[in-house]
Motif scaffolding. Structure first.
Motif, short mmCIF file in Angstrom:
data_model
loop_
_atom_site.label_atom_id
_atom_site.label_comp_id
_atom_site.label_asym_id
_atom_site.label_seq_id
_atom_site.Cartn_x
_atom_site.Cartn_y
_atom_site.Cartn_z
N UNK A 93 -4.15 -6.21 -6.50
CA UNK A 93 -4.63 -5.95 -5.15
C UNK A 93 -3.86 -6.74 -4.11
N UNK A 94 -3.49 -7.97 -4.47
CA UNK A 94 -2.72 -8.82 -3.57
C UNK A 94 -1.37 -8.18 -3.27
N UNK A 95 -0.66 -7.75 -4.32
CA UNK A 95 0.66 -7.16 -4.14
C UNK A 95 0.58 -5.84 -3.36
N UNK A 96 -0.45 -5.03 -3.67
CA UNK A 96 -0.60 -3.75 -2.98
C UNK A 96 -0.88 -3.96 -1.50
N UNK A 97 -1.74 -4.92 -1.18
CA UNK A 97 -2.07 -5.18 0.23
C UNK A 97 -0.86 -5.72 0.99
N UNK A 98 -0.04 -6.52 0.33
CA UNK A 98 1.18 -7.00 1.00
C UNK A 98 2.12 -5.85 1.33
N UNK A 99 2.17 -4.85 0.45
CA UNK A 99 2.97 -3.67 0.73
C UNK A 99 2.40 -2.91 1.94
N UNK A 100 1.10 -2.71 1.95
CA UNK A 100 0.45 -1.96 3.03
C UNK A 100 0.61 -2.64 4.38
N UNK A 101 0.46 -3.96 4.38
CA UNK A 101 0.44 -4.69 5.64
C UNK A 101 1.82 -5.21 6.07
N UNK A 102 2.76 -5.25 5.13
CA UNK A 102 4.05 -5.85 5.44
C UNK A 102 5.14 -4.87 5.78
N UNK A 103 4.94 -3.59 5.47
CA UNK A 103 6.01 -2.62 5.75
C UNK A 103 6.02 -2.25 7.23
#
Length: 337
Positions: free
Chosen positions: A227-237
């Motif tokens: 979940x941490x890695x997925x959220x970083x993708x969603x919020x960081x792109x």
């Protein structure tokens, strides 16, 4: 070693009455049962499982088939099963269905046929027609959790409804830019739980006139780290960012909360997050969730299978399990951002 005759003398009752009281079979008054309990406790008497099995034809052991032993949800369901069965004097034997087809085949063709259990509980495992027939051929009571499992009495979980409720909560707070952290294809196996939760999410959006954005769908692996890695993708792109995230499990939701904070987002002022399950860490993280009461699921499955054993079965073919939205501190109205 203390004998049942000594317990009978100590309690001032017949051996037959003591036997009924200790086995739980047959009528014994509450007063007599208490006398037997106190006498057995004082003498240190323990019922011999071997003798009990010979006398009753039962092992007082329930087989529990699970797909994972190292996941929080399954261990919590198992805890509920175990505590409910132990209160009634039953043991459990675990059968772990792994990704290895030969292991799975051996469980149904060999292990469960050794007649070492009185009944079977299958937790979140989608059984094919052959496996269902093998279970029914044992002639033992069977209760499944998850489902539906055609041909078996099942305590069903409405994963579509769970996700719909979680998403509707975000919509009710004014969010329209909602992302979803789901699961990788390898986790979309028994009952297609990730798919059903994604479909519930999409249905709630469609009912609100919102078309899901592909960029707002991110797969993970039902863990905090995933979940941490997925959220970083969603919020960081680059590009538009969601104002809310619906994660298909509480563990992924917790990971999303941690990622948001690491990226400088305030939860819930900048980003609302909701999960599913009712994880024990939810209170600590003040996580809004749809609780499906996994501990109670295990307890209810144990009670249902014992009711079958005692011929007092009240389970319908597909009894729906309850769930409830628990609003805490990770969701807020969008205008409060």
């Amino acid at each position: 070693m203390v004998s049942i005759d000594e317990v009978a003398r100590k309690a001032g009752l017949s051996t037959a009455t003591v036997s009924r009281a200790l086995s739980g079979r047959g009528y014994v008054s509450a007063a007599s049962r208490e006398k037997v309990r106190l006498a057995a406790q004082e003498l240190g008497y323990v019922v011999s499982s071997r003798a009990s099995s010979l006398a009753s034809g039962r092992t007082r052991n329930i087989g529990v088939v699970v797909p994972f032993l190292d996941r929080w949800f399954f261990s919590t369901v198992l805890s509920g099963v175990s505590s409910a069965l132990m209160r009634r004097g039953y043991d459990i034997t675990l059968y772990n269905i792994t990704a290895d087809e030969d292991v799975r085949k051996d469980v149904f063709e060999t292990a469960l046929r050794r007649q070492r259990v009185d009944a079977v509980i299958a937790v979140a495992i989608e059984l094919d027609e052959g496996e269902t027939e093998q279970l029914l051929a044992l002639g033992l009571p069977v209760i499944a959790i998850g489902g539906p499992n055609p041909g078996l009495d099942t305590l069903t979980v409405d994963d579509f409804g769970l996700a719909q409720l979680a998403t509707q909560h975000l919509l009710s707070l004014g969010h329209t830019e909602i992302a979803h952290i789901g699961a990788n294809p390898e986790f979309d196996i028994d009952f297609h739980i990730p798919t059903n939760r994604r479909l519930g999410f999409e249905k709630a959006l469609a009912d609100a006139g919102i078309t899901p954005k592909p960029a707002y769908l991110e797969p993970a692996d039902f863990t905090v780290d995933g979940g941490y890695r997925a959220a970083k993708q969603l919020l960081g792109r680059p590009g538009p960012r969601p104002t809310a995230v619906f994660a298909a499990s509480d563990e992924m939701a917790i990971g999303a909360v941690l990622a948001a904070r690491d990226l400088g987002y305030r939860v819930p002022e900048d980003l609302s997050v909701v999960g599913i399950d009712g994880h024990e860490l939810g209170e600590f993280f003040r996580l809004t969730t749809v609780d499906q009461f996994p501990l109670a699921q295990g307890e209810r499955a144990a009670e249902a299978v014992l009711a079958k054993l005692e011929a007092t079965d009240e389970v319908t073919a597909h009894a729906a399990l309850p769930f409830e939205l628990i609003v805490r501190g990770t969701t807020a109205r969008v205008q409060d951002r």
